[in-house]
Design a protein around this motif. Structure first.
Motif, PDB file in Angstrom:
ATOM      1  N   SER A  27       0.596   3.772   2.365  1.00 35.42           N
ATOM      2  CA  SER A  27      -0.844   3.074   2.396  1.00 35.42           C
ATOM      3  C   SER A  27      -1.894   3.708   2.747  1.00 35.42           C
ATOM      4  O   SER A  27      -2.612   3.240   3.849  1.00 35.42           O
ATOM      5  CB  SER A  27      -0.235   2.681   4.591  1.00 35.42           C
ATOM      6  OG  SER A  27       1.150   2.704   4.620  1.00 35.42           O
ATOM      7  N   ILE A  28      -1.966   3.412   1.496  1.00 33.97           N
ATOM      8  CA  ILE A  28      -3.116   3.656   1.314  1.00 33.97           C
ATOM      9  C   ILE A  28      -5.089   2.711   0.194  1.00 33.97           C
ATOM     10  O   ILE A  28      -4.093   1.776   0.134  1.00 33.97           O
ATOM     11  CB  ILE A  28      -3.361   4.100  -0.208  1.00 33.97           C
ATOM     12  CG1 ILE A  28      -2.759   5.481  -0.733  1.00 33.97           C
ATOM     13  CG2 ILE A  28      -4.653   4.982  -0.459  1.00 33.97           C
ATOM     14  CD1 ILE A  28      -2.024   6.478  -1.854  1.00 33.97           C
ATOM     15  N   PHE A  29      -5.649   2.905   1.415  1.00 34.58           N
ATOM     16  CA  PHE A  29      -6.784   2.290   0.954  1.00 34.58           C
ATOM     17  C   PHE A  29      -7.308   1.742  -0.158  1.00 34.58           C
ATOM     18  O   PHE A  29      -8.197   1.355  -0.938  1.00 34.58           O
ATOM     19  CB  PHE A  29      -7.081   1.482   2.534  1.00 34.58           C
ATOM     20  CG  PHE A  29      -8.257   0.681   2.510  1.00 34.58           C
ATOM     21  CD1 PHE A  29      -9.803   0.458   2.127  1.00 34.58           C
ATOM     22  CD2 PHE A  29      -8.457  -1.110   2.426  1.00 34.58           C
ATOM     23  CE1 PHE A  29     -10.566  -0.088   2.077  1.00 34.58           C
ATOM     24  CE2 PHE A  29      -8.940  -2.068   2.793  1.00 34.58           C
ATOM     25  CZ  PHE A  29     -10.472  -1.488   2.597  1.00 34.58           C
ATOM     26  N   SER A  30      -7.860   2.833  -0.006  1.00 32.40           N
ATOM     27  CA  SER A  30      -8.437   3.551  -1.262  1.00 32.40           C
ATOM     28  C   SER A  30      -8.558   5.111  -1.504  1.00 32.40           C
ATOM     29  O   SER A  30      -8.471   5.909  -0.268  1.00 32.40           O
ATOM     30  CB  SER A  30     -10.237   3.586  -0.720  1.00 32.40           C
ATOM     31  OG  SER A  30     -11.234   3.605  -1.652  1.00 32.40           O
ATOM     32  N   ASN A  76      -3.156   4.521  -8.149  1.00 34.66           N
ATOM     33  CA  ASN A  76      -3.287   6.126  -7.765  1.00 34.66           C
ATOM     34  C   ASN A  76      -3.052   7.069  -8.712  1.00 34.66           C
ATOM     35  O   ASN A  76      -2.249   7.867  -8.031  1.00 34.66           O
ATOM     36  CB  ASN A  76      -2.518   5.857  -6.666  1.00 34.66           C
ATOM     37  CG  ASN A  76      -3.116   4.643  -5.840  1.00 34.66           C
ATOM     38  OD1 ASN A  76      -4.656   4.530  -5.765  1.00 34.66           O
ATOM     39  ND2 ASN A  76      -2.956   3.799  -5.032  1.00 34.66           N
ATOM     40  N   TYR A 100      -8.487   6.770   1.782  1.00 32.52           N
ATOM     41  CA  TYR A 100      -9.108   6.193   3.498  1.00 32.52           C
ATOM     42  C   TYR A 100      -7.027   5.321   3.264  1.00 32.52           C
ATOM     43  O   TYR A 100      -6.761   4.995   2.847  1.00 32.52           O
ATOM     44  CB  TYR A 100      -9.637   5.170   3.040  1.00 32.52           C
ATOM     45  CG  TYR A 100      -9.878   4.159   4.060  1.00 32.52           C
ATOM     46  CD1 TYR A 100      -9.483   3.784   4.694  1.00 32.52           C
ATOM     47  CD2 TYR A 100     -10.965   5.402   4.911  1.00 32.52           C
ATOM     48  CE1 TYR A 100      -9.893   2.787   6.243  1.00 32.52           C
ATOM     49  CE2 TYR A 100     -10.967   4.576   6.590  1.00 32.52           C
ATOM     50  CZ  TYR A 100     -10.806   3.601   6.617  1.00 32.52           C
ATOM     51  OH  TYR A 100     -11.123   3.102   7.811  1.00 32.52           O
ATOM     52  N   THR A 101      -6.828   6.084   5.039  1.00 33.80           N
ATOM     53  CA  THR A 101      -5.549   5.043   5.165  1.00 33.80           C
ATOM     54  C   THR A 101      -6.137   4.468   6.870  1.00 33.80           C
ATOM     55  O   THR A 101      -6.791   5.080   7.418  1.00 33.80           O
ATOM     56  CB  THR A 101      -4.989   5.642   5.173  1.00 33.80           C
ATOM     57  OG1 THR A 101      -4.931   7.133   5.988  1.00 33.80           O
ATOM     58  CG2 THR A 101      -3.890   5.954   4.152  1.00 33.80           C
ATOM     59  N   ARG A 102      -5.812   3.295   6.631  1.00 38.78           N
ATOM     60  CA  ARG A 102      -5.770   3.020   8.191  1.00 38.78           C
ATOM     61  C   ARG A 102      -5.267   3.779   9.349  1.00 38.78           C
ATOM     62  O   ARG A 102      -4.737   3.288   9.484  1.00 38.78           O
ATOM     63  CB  ARG A 102      -5.158   1.327   7.706  1.00 38.78           C
ATOM     64  CG  ARG A 102      -6.061   0.189   7.296  1.00 38.78           C
ATOM     65  CD  ARG A 102      -6.139  -0.961   7.461  1.00 38.78           C
ATOM     66  NE  ARG A 102      -7.073  -2.405   7.051  1.00 38.78           N
ATOM     67  CZ  ARG A 102      -6.726  -2.132   5.720  1.00 38.78           C
ATOM     68  NH1 ARG A 102      -6.296  -1.819   4.861  1.00 38.78           N
ATOM     69  NH2 ARG A 102      -7.569  -3.486   5.393  1.00 38.78           N
ATOM     70  N   TRP A 106     -10.227   8.712   6.451  1.00 35.97           N
ATOM     71  CA  TRP A 106     -10.583   9.347   5.190  1.00 35.97           C
ATOM     72  C   TRP A 106     -10.097  11.251   5.472  1.00 35.97           C
ATOM     73  O   TRP A 106     -10.448  11.861   6.109  1.00 35.97           O
ATOM     74  CB  TRP A 106     -12.191   9.549   5.205  1.00 35.97           C
ATOM     75  CG  TRP A 106     -12.505   8.565   4.152  1.00 35.97           C
ATOM     76  CD1 TRP A 106     -14.059   7.878   4.511  1.00 35.97           C
ATOM     77  CD2 TRP A 106     -12.347   8.016   2.515  1.00 35.97           C
ATOM     78  NE1 TRP A 106     -13.579   6.579   3.293  1.00 35.97           N
ATOM     79  CE2 TRP A 106     -12.844   7.223   2.531  1.00 35.97           C
ATOM     80  CE3 TRP A 106     -11.286   8.320   1.828  1.00 35.97           C
ATOM     81  CZ2 TRP A 106     -13.034   6.235   1.065  1.00 35.97           C
ATOM     82  CZ3 TRP A 106     -11.336   7.571   0.572  1.00 35.97           C
ATOM     83  CH2 TRP A 106     -12.271   7.012   0.518  1.00 35.97           C
TER      84      TRP A 106
END
Length: 120
Positions: A27-30, A76, A100-102, A106
């Motif tokens: 669940s990668i945001f960035s 990624n 970064y994951t919700r 980080w």
């Protein structure tokens, strides 16, 4: 949670080439920095190469001119192209990434490592 999976290690003769790849999933945001480390038997883990999200790179002196790090942000994925390999490059190579994951924010993540062996 984020998983990093490396591939591409193996046995090669001195002067040969190998290409390592590492793909991050979850669940990668960035993803910001992506790195390759290595650890030889009896030695400390050392940073080999790093690439920022914008593409800037840096290398340890011993691999400059021989190794190239690159990334595909859409997939990624980070890659380490290793040319003119030397026996002293023999090590377990690890992928590392700041992601970064919700819910977590980080943090850095590690792959399981892939063995690179260079014979003389």
């Amino acid at each position: 949670q984020v998983q990093l999976v490396e591939s591409g290690g193996g046995l090669v003769q001195a002067g040969g080439s190998l290409r390592l790849s590492c793909t991050a999933s979850g669940s990668i945001f960035s993803i910001n920095y992506m790195r390759w480390y290595r650890q030889a038997p009896g030695k400390q883990r050392e940073l080999v190469a790093v690439i920022a999200g914008g593409g800037s790179t840096n290398y340890t002196d011993s691999v400059k001119g021989r190794f190239t790090i690159s990334r595909d942000n859409a997939k990624n994925t980070v890659t380490l192209q290793m040319n003119s390999l030397k026996p002293e490059d023999t090590a377990v190579y690890y992928c590392n990434a700041d992601a970064y994951t919700r819910g977590i924010g980080w943090r850095d993540y590690w792959g399981q490592g892939t063995q690179v062996t260079v014979s003389s």
